[in-house]
Structures are given as C-alpha cells and as structure tokens.
Write a protein that holds these residues in place. Sequence first.
Motif, PDB file in Angstrom:
ATOM      1  N   THR A  70     -22.134 -14.546  15.323  1.00 33.52           N
ATOM      2  CA  THR A  70     -22.835 -15.001  16.525  1.00 33.52           C
ATOM      3  C   THR A  70     -22.541 -14.030  17.657  1.00 33.52           C
ATOM      4  OG1 THR A  70     -22.643 -17.315  15.838  1.00 33.52           O
ATOM      5  CG2 THR A  70     -23.156 -16.894  18.147  1.00 33.52           C
ATOM      6  N   VAL A  71     -23.589 -13.432  18.199  1.00 36.44           N
ATOM      7  CA  VAL A  71     -23.447 -12.497  19.315  1.00 36.44           C
ATOM      8  C   VAL A  71     -23.769 -13.247  20.599  1.00 36.44           C
ATOM      9  CG1 VAL A  71     -24.191 -10.310  20.302  1.00 36.44           C
ATOM     10  CG2 VAL A  71     -24.120 -10.602  17.823  1.00 36.44           C
ATOM     11  N   ALA A 263     -31.023  -8.405  26.164  1.00 33.36           N
ATOM     12  CA  ALA A 263     -30.921  -9.294  25.010  1.00 33.36           C
ATOM     13  C   ALA A 263     -31.126 -10.752  25.371  1.00 33.36           C
ATOM     14  CB  ALA A 263     -29.545  -9.123  24.349  1.00 33.36           C
ATOM     15  N   GLN A 268     -33.286 -19.329  24.746  1.00 31.63           N
ATOM     16  CA  GLN A 268     -32.049 -19.145  23.990  1.00 31.63           C
ATOM     17  C   GLN A 268     -31.036 -20.230  24.344  1.00 31.63           C
ATOM     18  OE1 GLN A 268     -30.961 -15.143  25.080  1.00 31.63           O
ATOM     19  NE2 GLN A 268     -32.068 -14.224  23.349  1.00 31.63           N
ATOM     20  N   THR A 326     -26.074 -17.480  23.533  1.00 25.55           N
ATOM     21  CA  THR A 326     -26.237 -16.980  22.171  1.00 25.55           C
ATOM     22  C   THR A 326     -27.508 -16.139  22.105  1.00 25.55           C
ATOM     23  OG1 THR A 326     -25.127 -18.930  21.265  1.00 25.55           O
ATOM     24  CG2 THR A 326     -26.463 -17.605  19.748  1.00 25.55           C
ATOM     25  N   VAL A 327     -27.333 -14.822  21.922  1.00 20.19           N
ATOM     26  CA  VAL A 327     -28.478 -13.909  21.911  1.00 20.19           C
ATOM     27  C   VAL A 327     -28.848 -13.455  20.500  1.00 20.19           C
ATOM     28  CG1 VAL A 327     -27.996 -13.100  24.237  1.00 20.19           C
ATOM     29  CG2 VAL A 327     -26.984 -11.906  22.301  1.00 20.19           C
ATOM     30  N   HIS A 328     -27.930 -13.639  19.541  1.00 16.74           N
ATOM     31  CA  HIS A 328     -28.227 -13.203  18.172  1.00 16.74           C
ATOM     32  C   HIS A 328     -27.388 -14.030  17.211  1.00 16.74           C
ATOM     33  CE1 HIS A 328     -30.172 -10.595  15.386  1.00 16.74           C
ATOM     34  NE2 HIS A 328     -29.051 -10.026  14.948  1.00 16.74           N
ATOM     35  N   GLN A 329     -28.003 -14.502  16.131  1.00 11.19           N
ATOM     36  CA  GLN A 329     -27.318 -15.328  15.138  1.00 11.19           C
ATOM     37  C   GLN A 329     -27.658 -14.823  13.745  1.00 11.19           C
ATOM     38  OE1 GLN A 329     -25.268 -18.177  15.741  1.00 11.19           O
ATOM     39  NE2 GLN A 329     -24.813 -18.044  13.555  1.00 11.19           N
ATOM     40  N   ILE A 330     -26.627 -14.454  12.964  1.00 15.99           N
ATOM     41  CA  ILE A 330     -26.792 -14.018  11.573  1.00 15.99           C
ATOM     42  C   ILE A 330     -25.966 -14.960  10.711  1.00 15.99           C
ATOM     43  CG2 ILE A 330     -26.540 -12.118   9.939  1.00 15.99           C
ATOM     44  CD1 ILE A 330     -26.631 -10.195  12.278  1.00 15.99           C
ATOM     45  N   ALA A 404     -25.037  -5.456  14.403  1.00 16.32           N
ATOM     46  CA  ALA A 404     -24.586  -6.227  15.568  1.00 16.32           C
ATOM     47  C   ALA A 404     -23.085  -6.501  15.483  1.00 16.32           C
ATOM     48  CB  ALA A 404     -25.356  -7.548  15.644  1.00 16.32           C
ATOM     49  N   ASP A 406     -19.804  -8.961  17.539  1.00 11.17           N
ATOM     50  CA  ASP A 406     -19.440  -9.992  18.518  1.00 11.17           C
ATOM     51  C   ASP A 406     -18.171  -9.640  19.268  1.00 11.17           C
ATOM     52  OD1 ASP A 406     -17.552 -10.259  16.577  1.00 11.17           O
ATOM     53  OD2 ASP A 406     -17.828 -12.417  16.245  1.00 11.17           O
TER      54      ASP A 406
END
Length: 432
Positions: A70-71, A263, A268, A326-330, A404, A406
């Motif tokens: 999680t970024v 981002a 979001q 939270t700007v990016h979730q993998i 990415a 974190d």
Amino acid sequence: MNDLRPAPDSEITETLALDKKSGHRRLVVFGLVLLLLILAGVGFWIWRDRNMPDVRTRYKTEVVKRGALTVTVSATGNLAPINQVEVGSELSGIVEKVVVDFNDRVKIGQPLAILDTSKLKAKVLQSKASLASARARVLSAQATVEEARNQEQRLRRFREISGDKAVSQNDIDAAVAAMHRALADKAMAEASVQLAQATLEEDETDLSKAVIVSPVNGIVLTRDVEPGQTVAASLQAPVLFTLAEDLARMELIVDVDEADVGAVKEGQPAQFTVDAYPNRRFPAHITQVRYGANALEGVVTYATVLNVDNSDLTLRPGMTATASITVHQIDDALLIPNAALRFSPPTDQRAGTRQRGSLIQKLLPRPPHRRPSRRPARKTEQKQNRVWTLQGGQLTPVMITIGATDGSKTVVTGGNLQTDNRVVVEQVRVTR
C-alpha cells in the motif's frame, strides 16, 4: 735526554693483536643483543597473533516474499464544517438581548439577538405619516384636476352657445394649461406616495432586521456579542455569531506537497488521526484537489479536501489532523526490503577479516592487489537496480526492475529474484 728510539716490532705486533680481539668481542656482543631483540619481537608478534580476537565479516539477509503493498501520501490540515456561516448585523445600535449561547442548536428564522428598536419604531411612524400626507396630496391634486377640467368644459360650452363671441380662444387655452398643470401636480403627488411607501418599507425592513435570526439549521460555534454592547455597522457588518450548518458532515483540508500531488486523485480513500484520539483512525475520502498553489517559505503545497463522517460528533472544527491517503494498492506482488537496494558491498569483500599466513608473509606483506576500475552502471528508464545474494558464501549481484514502494518495501517487477530467495541487507562484523 729522552729516548727517541723506535719501539721494537714485537711490541707493535702485540698491541695490534690486542686491538683486534677487543673489536671482535664488541661485534659479537652487538650481534647477540640484536638477535635477542629480534627473538623478543618475534615472540611478541606470535603472542599477539594468538591472543588477538578474530574479526570476520558476516552479512545479514532477508527473505523475498509475496504480499500486498500500500503506497500512501501523508499530509496535515484542519477540520472544518462543510457550511460555516458568519452572522452579523446590517444596523448600528445597542444590543438589547442575546437569545442564544455557545453550542446551542438553532433553526432557520430563530432569533439570535435583538437590538434596541425605539429609534427604528419612531422612523416607521414617521414614514407612515409621510405616506398618509402624500396620499392626501394626491386627493388634493385629483380635485384640482377635476376643477380645471370642468372649467375648460364650461368655457367651451359658453363659446358654442354664443357663437364664438362670449369666450375668447385665449381663455380656452388658459383653461387647458391649468388642467395640464393640475395633472402634473397629481402625477407628482402620486410619485410622492410611491416614495413614501418605499421609505416606509425600508424602515419596516430595518425594524425587522433589529431581530437577528439564524439563516441555517445548525449549531452556534462562536458568540461575539453581549447585552448592552454597541454595534457599529457603518463600513462593514460586524460578525456577531458563527454557525455551523451540520457537524455530522465535515471536511478536512490538508496541504499535499507538490512532489506527491500528482498521485492524489478524487475519490481515493484516506485515514486520519487527531491528537484528541491518538489511538483511533477516522475514515475519509478525497472530494477535491485544488489547482491553486500555496507557497510558504519555499515549500509549495496544494489544498486537498477530504469528506469526513462525524455522525457521533466526536470531531470538532479546527482540530489538527494527520491524514494518510492511499494512492496505490497492490494485492499480490514480489516484495524486497528497501535496505537491500541501499546495500553496497565493500571494495574488498574480505575487508575486516584477518588473513592467516606465515610469519614472513605478515612481516613482509605483498603490495595490495589493484582491481580494474569499473565504469558506473547507467540508469535505465525501467528503474533497474542491483541487489546482492549469497552463493557459496560469496556476494553475487542480481539485476532487478523495481516498481512502487511504501518506504520500507519495494515491488520487484522483473529480474531473476524468486520467492524465498534471500537478499543481503546489511554487513555485520563478528568477533570471535
């Protein structure tokens, strides 16, 4: 007389033999002393070699795993009501009564404060009197118009009866002019009625504004007025009350750094904390990212608005909050620790370990071996990096492509690393 004869040859020979024996003894003694010093040095070296701690270099490794990443972007700001209204007074005067207090819930049209209305009521009475007078003047002007019209009609009738001999044309023209003047007076009187009516309505409006009412349904946040206080509204309406329309829905306005704003997008999710409840995380989501920049001491930020649910009224306006957006979730990615990307092996991998060898090798060490210089690797556009693994106790480089991060872990998007591989993260010196 002194005896100046030369000494016999036997005496000279004996003297020279004694000198040679003395020099030989000194040379033997010097050699023995030097040998003892060398033996003492060698013994001390051997003793120190056996008693010195053995310092070796070891490497700490971590396992490459798959997991979620999680970024987030951190920002700080303050909570505020979605609709906050400042209520003031358009009139100047003395505050006669304050009806509400802090934290009181109010409804639309509910009185908040009342000004002294004695002068306002007097002005209303005066305006009513002026209106009545203007209406009376209209009646008078109407009568004058009727009189002038009758006079004109009489003169025209007399002239017809007399065959244009009893009344001249000048008399008729004068009667017509008098009727027009009467009509003009009537129009002026009617305009005076409208003016007086407008003045009365204005005074009645001022009288109604002496009662300051709430424009919204909400809660009183601040009250800046007391009974007996004089309100001066000559240039700008003073703020007497601050109302929040609905504290159940609030907004958090945070300042996002220019390096992170690219981002951050609308919709979001985010979480934030406040100092009043450090162990609780409040949910929110972004509703707006403003384009206007705020520059303070060389730092450029952009205001970002987050919508907050405050149904339990736990949060209060003005609280300072720290938000994590939270700007990016993998969900499933190959992850390595960032320490593995920062690790760089020593120039000599055996640095810090004491080499064992013969005494001659220690006393007469070989010159250091020079490694061929390497050109620094060029960075590619795919963010290629090098990490190190241990194979047979030796450091082995592995090229990877990263994605990415974190801040503590980074996604591996390409390369020869596999799950459960171990990467070097730190160099450790072990003494034994």
